[in-house]
Scaffold this motif. Structure first.
Motif, mmCIF file in Angstrom:
data_model
loop_
_atom_site.group_PDB
_atom_site.id
_atom_site.type_symbol
_atom_site.label_atom_id
_atom_site.label_comp_id
_atom_site.label_asym_id
_atom_site.label_seq_id
_atom_site.Cartn_x
_atom_site.Cartn_y
_atom_site.Cartn_z
ATOM 1 N N ALA A 93 0.836 -1.196 0.000
ATOM 2 C CA ALA A 93 0.000 0.000 0.000
ATOM 3 C C ALA A 93 0.874 1.251 0.000
ATOM 4 O O ALA A 93 2.081 1.181 0.229
ATOM 5 C CB ALA A 93 -0.907 0.001 1.238
ATOM 6 N N VAL A 94 0.252 2.398 -0.230
ATOM 7 C CA VAL A 94 0.974 3.672 -0.220
ATOM 8 C C VAL A 94 1.706 3.865 1.105
ATOM 9 O O VAL A 94 2.812 4.413 1.144
ATOM 10 C CB VAL A 94 0.014 4.842 -0.509
ATOM 11 C CG1 VAL A 94 0.710 6.174 -0.342
ATOM 12 C CG2 VAL A 94 -0.567 4.719 -1.906
ATOM 13 N N ALA A 95 1.137 3.380 2.185
ATOM 14 C CA ALA A 95 1.780 3.501 3.503
ATOM 15 C C ALA A 95 3.106 2.746 3.578
ATOM 16 O O ALA A 95 3.901 2.971 4.486
ATOM 17 C CB ALA A 95 0.831 2.998 4.587
ATOM 18 N N ASP A 96 3.366 1.863 2.606
ATOM 19 C CA ASP A 96 4.594 1.075 2.603
ATOM 20 C C ASP A 96 5.737 1.740 1.838
ATOM 21 O O ASP A 96 6.833 1.172 1.742
ATOM 22 C CB ASP A 96 4.325 -0.315 2.020
ATOM 23 C CG ASP A 96 3.317 -1.083 2.859
ATOM 24 O OD1 ASP A 96 3.486 -1.116 4.093
ATOM 25 O OD2 ASP A 96 2.361 -1.629 2.276
ATOM 26 N N VAL A 97 5.498 2.919 1.276
ATOM 27 C CA VAL A 97 6.559 3.624 0.554
ATOM 28 C C VAL A 97 7.767 3.794 1.477
ATOM 29 O O VAL A 97 7.630 4.175 2.637
ATOM 30 C CB VAL A 97 6.061 4.989 0.027
ATOM 31 C CG1 VAL A 97 7.220 5.847 -0.464
ATOM 32 C CG2 VAL A 97 5.037 4.784 -1.082
ATOM 33 N N LYS A 111 4.599 -7.458 0.269
ATOM 34 C CA LYS A 111 4.876 -6.636 1.450
ATOM 35 C C LYS A 111 5.758 -7.354 2.467
ATOM 36 O O LYS A 111 6.561 -6.716 3.148
ATOM 37 C CB LYS A 111 3.544 -6.248 2.101
ATOM 38 C CG LYS A 111 3.674 -5.404 3.329
ATOM 39 C CD LYS A 111 2.309 -5.019 3.856
ATOM 40 C CE LYS A 111 2.408 -4.134 5.078
ATOM 41 N NZ LYS A 111 1.106 -3.545 5.429
ATOM 42 N N HIS A 126 6.820 3.859 -5.039
ATOM 43 C CA HIS A 126 5.505 4.415 -5.363
ATOM 44 C C HIS A 126 4.536 3.257 -5.568
ATOM 45 O O HIS A 126 4.923 2.197 -6.042
ATOM 46 C CB HIS A 126 5.603 5.256 -6.643
ATOM 47 C CG HIS A 126 4.323 5.854 -7.086
ATOM 48 N ND1 HIS A 126 3.733 6.916 -6.451
ATOM 49 C CD2 HIS A 126 3.498 5.527 -8.115
ATOM 50 C CE1 HIS A 126 2.597 7.231 -7.066
ATOM 51 N NE2 HIS A 126 2.442 6.404 -8.079
#
Length: 137
Positions: A93-97, A111, A126
């Motif tokens: 997810a974006v939170a994993d950038v 992930k 991204h």
């Protein structure tokens, strides 16, 4: 060694493109994640805790019938994508950038390390509807 007391001749080696000997019978497709084995031979990214991801394949190779190192191939470092995003609890997810992502195969990242069964692919740069962009160092 002691700290420098004068200028030194520190040289740069351009490191974006690297060349590796290819694993026996391996086939690689341009634009896919590539890794090296413990013995240093290039092979497509896969679920394995012993591979080290080295970047994206510059041009395809086919070492079918060849021995380890019979041919070599170029791999590029940088930010590439989009790679396929894993599913369910392993979806990025974006939170994993900025976090590590892990190789599932030569075109899919996850992930987690899959209970220590996957090697690091690179850093999540991204995430969008098309997939995951990964920074390979």
């Amino acid at each position: 060694m002691a700290a420098a007391t004068k200028d030194r001749d520190t040289q740069e080696v351009p490191g974006r493109l690297r060349n590796f000997p290819v694993l026996a019978n391996a086939i690689g497709f341009a634009g896919t994640m590539q890794a090296v084995t413990a013995a240093g031979f290039l092979t497509p990214g896969a679920t394995s805790a012993t591979l080290k991801c080295v970047g994206v394949l510059h041009q395809p190779y086919n070492n079918t019938g060849g021995a380890n190192g019979a041919i070599s191939a170029d791999v590029v470092r940088g930010i590439f994508g989009p790679f396929a995003n894993s599913a369910a609890g392993d979806a990025i997810a974006v939170a994993d950038v900025g976090a590590d992502c892990y190789m599932v195969d030569d075109q899919t990242v996850a992930k987690t390390n899959g209970s220590s069964t996957r090697s690091v692919a690179g850093k999540v740069h991204h995430v969008d509807a098309q997939g995951v962009w990964v920074r390979f160092d």
